[in-house]
Write a protein that holds these residues in place. Structure first.
Motif, PDB file in Angstrom:
ATOM      1  N   ASP A 101       1.005  -0.163  -0.958  1.00 49.96           N
ATOM      2  CA  ASP A 101       0.245  -0.990  -0.017  1.00 49.96           C
ATOM      3  C   ASP A 101       1.123  -1.388   1.159  1.00 49.96           C
ATOM      4  OD1 ASP A 101      -2.055  -0.754  -1.476  1.00 49.96           O
ATOM      5  OD2 ASP A 101      -1.914  -2.733  -2.410  1.00 49.96           O
ATOM      6  N   LEU A 108      -3.336  10.581   2.768  1.00 49.53           N
ATOM      7  CA  LEU A 108      -4.127  10.426   1.553  1.00 49.53           C
ATOM      8  C   LEU A 108      -5.515  11.028   1.713  1.00 49.53           C
ATOM      9  CD1 LEU A 108      -4.469   9.319  -1.326  1.00 49.53           C
ATOM     10  CD2 LEU A 108      -5.334   7.213  -0.273  1.00 49.53           C
ATOM     11  N   THR A 109      -6.203  10.673   2.792  1.00 54.48           N
ATOM     12  CA  THR A 109      -7.611  11.034   2.913  1.00 54.48           C
ATOM     13  C   THR A 109      -7.875  12.448   3.410  1.00 54.48           C
ATOM     14  OG1 THR A 109      -7.767  10.055   5.116  1.00 54.48           O
ATOM     15  CG2 THR A 109      -8.320   8.630   3.240  1.00 54.48           C
ATOM     16  N   LEU A 130       3.401   8.464  -0.662  1.00 47.82           N
ATOM     17  CA  LEU A 130       2.749   7.198  -0.306  1.00 47.82           C
ATOM     18  C   LEU A 130       3.674   6.010  -0.558  1.00 47.82           C
ATOM     19  CD1 LEU A 130      -0.838   7.887  -1.649  1.00 47.82           C
ATOM     20  CD2 LEU A 130      -0.158   7.681   0.763  1.00 47.82           C
ATOM     21  N   GLU A 163       0.074   2.235   5.080  1.00 46.90           N
ATOM     22  CA  GLU A 163      -1.028   2.983   5.690  1.00 46.90           C
ATOM     23  C   GLU A 163      -0.604   3.661   6.989  1.00 46.90           C
ATOM     24  OE1 GLU A 163      -2.590  -0.072   2.946  1.00 46.90           O
ATOM     25  OE2 GLU A 163      -1.143  -0.163   4.588  1.00 46.90           O
ATOM     26  N   SER A 206      -5.599   5.651  -4.276  1.00 42.32           N
ATOM     27  CA  SER A 206      -4.753   6.784  -4.642  1.00 42.32           C
ATOM     28  C   SER A 206      -4.335   6.782  -6.109  1.00 42.32           C
ATOM     29  CB  SER A 206      -3.514   6.823  -3.743  1.00 42.32           C
ATOM     30  OG  SER A 206      -2.750   5.630  -3.855  1.00 42.32           O
ATOM     31  N   SER A 254      -7.309  -1.132  -1.049  1.00 42.57           N
ATOM     32  CA  SER A 254      -6.020  -0.776  -0.467  1.00 42.57           C
ATOM     33  C   SER A 254      -5.685   0.707  -0.641  1.00 42.57           C
ATOM     34  CB  SER A 254      -4.934  -1.623  -1.123  1.00 42.57           C
ATOM     35  OG  SER A 254      -4.755  -1.209  -2.463  1.00 42.57           O
ATOM     36  N   LEU A 255      -4.599   1.099   0.008  1.00 38.59           N
ATOM     37  CA  LEU A 255      -4.083   2.462  -0.131  1.00 38.59           C
ATOM     38  C   LEU A 255      -3.759   2.763  -1.597  1.00 38.59           C
ATOM     39  CD1 LEU A 255      -3.374   4.870   1.742  1.00 38.59           C
ATOM     40  CD2 LEU A 255      -1.039   3.979   1.828  1.00 38.59           C
ATOM     41  N   ALA A 297      -2.326   6.668   5.555  1.00 33.92           N
ATOM     42  CA  ALA A 297      -3.771   6.706   5.308  1.00 33.92           C
ATOM     43  C   ALA A 297      -4.337   8.094   5.547  1.00 33.92           C
ATOM     44  CB  ALA A 297      -4.490   5.673   6.176  1.00 33.92           C
ATOM     45  N   SER A 298      -3.951   8.750   6.641  1.00 36.19           N
ATOM     46  CA  SER A 298      -4.502  10.084   6.913  1.00 36.19           C
ATOM     47  C   SER A 298      -3.951  11.119   5.930  1.00 36.19           C
ATOM     48  CB  SER A 298      -4.256  10.508   8.363  1.00 36.19           C
ATOM     49  OG  SER A 298      -2.886  10.758   8.610  1.00 36.19           O
ATOM     50  N   THR A 301      -0.190   9.787   9.097  1.00 35.81           N
ATOM     51  CA  THR A 301       0.058   8.401   8.685  1.00 35.81           C
ATOM     52  C   THR A 301      -0.169   8.372   7.174  1.00 35.81           C
ATOM     53  OG1 THR A 301      -2.250   7.725   8.893  1.00 35.81           O
ATOM     54  CG2 THR A 301      -0.847   7.478  10.876  1.00 35.81           C
TER      55      THR A 301
END
Length: 171
Positions: A109, A133-134, A71, A112, A9, A4-5, A130-131, A128
């Protein structure tokens, strides 16, 4: 089992801050045996246009607390960036660790697809969850952790790859 997110993280922020804390202890102990002032380490830079070690540690804190808060959709605690000594910087890391530990899985969670905006002078970046974070939060956070490690290595601290990866577990 899903990844998960939260899994991608919060544990990473915590592990790397704990490793940095242990790295700082190891570097300080080495400096003491060599008669090097801690202030020399805290003021050291890799390049003239980069921030010194003390600011790198503050930015690690900012990256972790800001990343975790965004997040989770909550406010991060404000910290004034006034730390000038190793004990003050270690206390800041401890406060940041405590904040990040308080972020719950259910806050992160499922976010994302949440919209996260970062406002900079003259520019806004939209992600987003997710983006964010990554492509921004983790790369930025890790940049400052590795830069702090590299400054200490460049100053002669006896650090190796396992210190970077697992110093807190080895301490």
């Amino acid at each position: 089992m899903s990844f998960s997110l939260y899994d991608a993280s919060i544990p990473l922020y915590l592990q790397m801050m704990r490793n940095l804390d242990a790295i700082l202890d190891k570097a300080a102990a080495d400096a003491a045996t060599k008669g090097v002032e801690i202030s020399t380490l805290l003021e050291a830079k890799l390049a003239s246009d980069m921030h010194p070690l003390a600011r790198q540690i503050q930015m690690v804190s900012d990256g972790a607390k800001g990343g975790a808060a965004r997040l989770a959709g909550i406010e991060a605690p404000s910290m004034a960036d006034t730390e000038t000594t190793l004990p003050e910087l270690k206390e800041r890391l401890a406060k940041t660790i405590a904040f990040v530990e308080g972020v719950k899985r259910e806050q992160v969670d499922g976010r994302e697809g949440a919209t996260i905006e970062l406002k900079f002078p003259g520019r806004t970046m939209t992600f987003t969850g997710a983006s964010f974070l990554t492509t921004f939060s983790l790369p930025n956070f890790m940049f400052h952790v590795v830069t702090a490690y590299a400054i200490l290595r460049a100053q002669g601290a006896p650090l190796g790859k396992m210190d970077f990866l697992a110093a807190a577990q080895m301490a």
